[in-house]
Design a protein around this motif. Structure first.
Motif, PDB file in Angstrom:
ATOM      1  N   UNK A  35       4.070   0.485  -4.907  1.00  0.00           N
ATOM      2  CA  UNK A  35       3.591  -0.482  -3.925  1.00  0.00           C
ATOM      3  C   UNK A  35       2.758   0.280  -2.895  1.00  0.00           C
ATOM      4  N   UNK A  36       1.518  -0.145  -2.707  1.00  0.00           N
ATOM      5  CA  UNK A  36       0.640   0.541  -1.762  1.00  0.00           C
ATOM      6  C   UNK A  36       1.111   0.340  -0.325  1.00  0.00           C
ATOM      7  N   UNK A  37       1.026   1.413   0.457  1.00  0.00           N
ATOM      8  CA  UNK A  37       1.270   1.358   1.902  1.00  0.00           C
ATOM      9  C   UNK A  37      -0.063   1.241   2.625  1.00  0.00           C
ATOM     10  N   UNK A  38      -1.092   1.881   2.095  1.00  0.00           N
ATOM     11  CA  UNK A  38      -2.463   1.775   2.595  1.00  0.00           C
ATOM     12  C   UNK A  38      -3.384   1.965   1.398  1.00  0.00           C
ATOM     13  N   UNK A  39      -4.681   1.601   1.564  1.00  0.00           N
ATOM     14  CA  UNK A  39      -5.548   1.584   0.378  1.00  0.00           C
ATOM     15  C   UNK A  39      -6.789   2.459   0.484  1.00  0.00           C
ATOM     16  N   UNK A  40      -6.949   3.206   1.583  1.00  0.00           N
ATOM     17  CA  UNK A  40      -8.121   4.071   1.717  1.00  0.00           C
ATOM     18  C   UNK A  40      -9.327   3.387   2.314  1.00  0.00           C
ATOM     19  N   UNK A  41      -9.152   2.200   2.870  1.00  0.00           N
ATOM     20  CA  UNK A  41     -10.296   1.457   3.419  1.00  0.00           C
ATOM     21  C   UNK A  41     -10.632   1.875   4.847  1.00  0.00           C
ATOM     22  N   UNK A  50      -8.105   8.023   2.573  1.00  0.00           N
ATOM     23  CA  UNK A  50      -6.731   8.511   2.413  1.00  0.00           C
ATOM     24  C   UNK A  50      -5.840   7.296   2.202  1.00  0.00           C
ATOM     25  N   UNK A  51      -4.907   7.373   1.272  1.00  0.00           N
ATOM     26  CA  UNK A  51      -4.004   6.241   1.077  1.00  0.00           C
ATOM     27  C   UNK A  51      -2.636   6.744   0.630  1.00  0.00           C
ATOM     28  N   UNK A  52      -1.640   5.881   0.776  1.00  0.00           N
ATOM     29  CA  UNK A  52      -0.260   6.242   0.442  1.00  0.00           C
ATOM     30  C   UNK A  52       0.400   5.086  -0.292  1.00  0.00           C
ATOM     31  N   UNK A  53       1.441   5.411  -1.047  1.00  0.00           N
ATOM     32  CA  UNK A  53       2.199   4.396  -1.770  1.00  0.00           C
ATOM     33  C   UNK A  53       3.672   4.782  -1.797  1.00  0.00           C
ATOM     34  N   UNK A  54       4.506   3.811  -2.112  1.00  0.00           N
ATOM     35  CA  UNK A  54       5.937   4.050  -2.254  1.00  0.00           C
ATOM     36  C   UNK A  54       6.405   3.472  -3.589  1.00  0.00           C
ATOM     37  N   UNK A  55       7.593   3.876  -3.980  1.00  0.00           N
ATOM     38  CA  UNK A  55       8.175   3.290  -5.186  1.00  0.00           C
ATOM     39  C   UNK A  55       8.495   1.825  -4.928  1.00  0.00           C
ATOM     40  N   UNK A  56       8.183   0.984  -5.882  1.00  0.00           N
ATOM     41  CA  UNK A  56       8.531  -0.426  -5.753  1.00  0.00           C
ATOM     42  C   UNK A  56      10.051  -0.575  -5.707  1.00  0.00           C
ATOM     43  N   UNK A  57      10.536  -1.351  -4.746  1.00  0.00           N
ATOM     44  CA  UNK A  57      11.981  -1.547  -4.587  1.00  0.00           C
ATOM     45  C   UNK A  57      12.601  -2.045  -5.890  1.00  0.00           C
ATOM     46  N   UNK A  58      13.681  -1.360  -6.311  1.00  0.00           N
ATOM     47  CA  UNK A  58      14.405  -1.765  -7.508  1.00  0.00           C
ATOM     48  C   UNK A  58      13.772  -1.319  -8.812  1.00  0.00           C
ATOM     49  N   UNK A  59      12.672  -0.548  -8.734  1.00  0.00           N
ATOM     50  CA  UNK A  59      11.998  -0.163  -9.986  1.00  0.00           C
ATOM     51  C   UNK A  59      12.850   0.775 -10.829  1.00  0.00           C
TER      52      UNK A  59
END
Length: 458
Positions: free
Chosen positions: A359-365, A369-378
């Motif tokens: 799941x993206x936290x930011x998209x580089x717009x 620079x962008x960041x993501x996290x593991x999708x909850x329950x994946x």
């Protein structure tokens, strides 16, 4: 059989004295070593480092063209502080920060003041010191105490601001980031500001996620506080990354000296200024906002000259590299370079966001620079540290680290796209992330708990 004297001095490579023994590490050796042997030992040792082009943890530039490298080699012996011996290097420093002042919409760019620094950390220190000195002068003039100054900023600030507060006895008032307020946005700012507040720091490109803090909204919140309380609190914009991105990619975004409350701005030229490390710039909105007692006159280098910096002797070569880039690229060239980096960042974030595991936290717009996290329950079999380790084994450094304070239980992974990461190379990275994620998803038991490399870099 007679020995041919021509071959007496021949030492086969890797069998010469010094190469058949262990090199000294923590003390000087007893004897000299041939220069090519010493070179070979150091050259071989740094092969153990990673490939800097594949280091997506760092914001620091890792590529310049051949003309820049040649200019660097021609000028690495220049001392920036020795303005009498190297007057043209000093003049070029002047050109550069005036160009930056104009880029940031200083009201009178030719008559304000600024300086080069060894990096954005030193530039931030100077901005913070100017705040403290101006606050002290005003308090003394009013017959008030100068004890317990404080500086207000997001809990997601770069560590240089915590160093500033520690080294110069300033209370760091950290506004926590939350899901609702992922950066400093003016919310509840009145709870942190008082008569001892020397200033507020706004970040153009948060290190953890790459997003811009809304400087205009922060300024509006401080305007409301002044209307209610009379407290006139200035802003320093930490534009370590965004200061050299926003003018080109988001020219209509109001964050700089177009806001009267912004007193000073700093940037890291060795990040999106595209220069090899280390170089930074700091500029004040107008000359009167820099206390005169922060400028020193020195005469023992052959002439009488002012100096404004924490460091004294420092390289002049990077200043020349910055001017080279200003000349070579111009506004349109910088825009194209930064747009290319952002296009790669958006390509990568779209590809990663399309994977159900993330799941993206930011998209580089904002900055690229962008960041993501593991999708909850994946999954309960692996985490982002495991993915980071798998990518490291393939040569890619993609850090995983916890968010600050109130979000510290959340781990994210981040990619910094810099000039030199092509779209084709990025496609190889996306393939690697997909393949390693698929491998981890096929695990039938949890990965063992261990200490992981965060790879977190500024």
């Amino acid at each position: 059989m007679a020995t041919n004297p021509e071959f007496i001095q021949v030492n086969p490579l890797f069998a010469r004295p010094g190469e058949v023994t262990l090199a000294p590490r923590y003390q000087l050796g007893e004897d000299q070593m041939a220069p090519d042997t010493a070179y070979q030992i150091v050259h071989d040792e740094i092969k153990l480092d990673g490939n800097s082009r594949l280091n997506l943890a760092t914001f620091v530039g890792t590529w310049m063209d051949d003309h820049a490298r040649r200019l660097y080699a021609e000028s690495f012996d220049k001392n920036m502080i020795d303005k009498d011996e190297y007057p043209q290097t000093a003049a070029i420093e002047d050109y550069c920060w005036h160009i930056v002042a104009d880029l940031w919409h200083a009201p009178e760019p030719r008559s304000t003041i600024g300086t080069s620094t060894i990096g954005s950390s030193e530039a931030c220190m100077l901005g913070g010191l100017a705040f403290k000195r101006r606050w002290q002068h005003a308090r003394r003039a009013a017959g008030l105490s100068t004890e317990k100054p404080n500086l207000v900023m997001s809990s997601a600030v770069q560590v240089c601001w915590e160093k500033f507060c520690n080294y110069w006895d300033v209370e760091a008032r950290l506004v926590p980031v939350t899901d609702e307020h992922p950066c400093l946005d003016g919310h509840d700012l009145a709870d942190y500001v008082d008569e001892n507040t020397i200033g507020v720091v706004a970040i153009m490109g948060v290190t953890y996620t790459g997003i811009y803090e809304p400087v205009q909204e922060i300024a509006a919140a401080l305007d409301e506080i002044q209307a209610r309380t009379g407290l006139d609190v200035p802003i320093h914009v930490d534009g370590a990354s965004g200061g050299m991105v926003a003018p080109f990619l988001q020219p209509d975004l109001v964050w700089d000296f177009r806001l009267e409350r912004v007193h000073s701005i700093s940037t890291s030229a060795h990040k999106y200024g595209l220069v090899y490390p280390g170089l930074g710039w700091v500029v004040w909105r107008s000359r009167d906002l820099l206390p005169e007692d922060m400028v020193f006159e020195v005469s023992y280098l052959g002439g009488n000259m002012p100096t404004l910096a924490l460091n004294f002797s420092r390289p002049g070569a990077q200043v020349l590299l910055q001017y080279y880039l200003f000349l070579r690229l111009g506004f349109d060239g910088f825009r194209k370079v930064q747009q290319a980096s952002q296009d790669v960042a958006m390509y990568l974030s779209k590809g990663i966001g399309a994977n159900d595991a993330f799941t993206l936290v930011s998209d580089g717009s904002d900055i690229p620079v962008f960041a993501w996290q593991l999708t909850a329950g994946h999954t309960d079999k692996w985490n982002l540290h495991h993915l980071s380790d798998r990518l490291r084994a393939r040569g890619w450094l993609v850090p995983a680290y916890p968010m600050p304070d109130n979000l510290a239980d959340r781990t994210v992974q981040r990619i910094v796209v810099r000039n030199g990461l092509s779209l084709d190379l990025a496609s190889r990275l996306l393939t690697a992330i997909t393949e390693e994620t698929d491998y981890l998803d096929r695990l039938e038991a949890p990965m063992p708990a261990e200490k992981h490399h965060s790879g977190f870099a500024h």
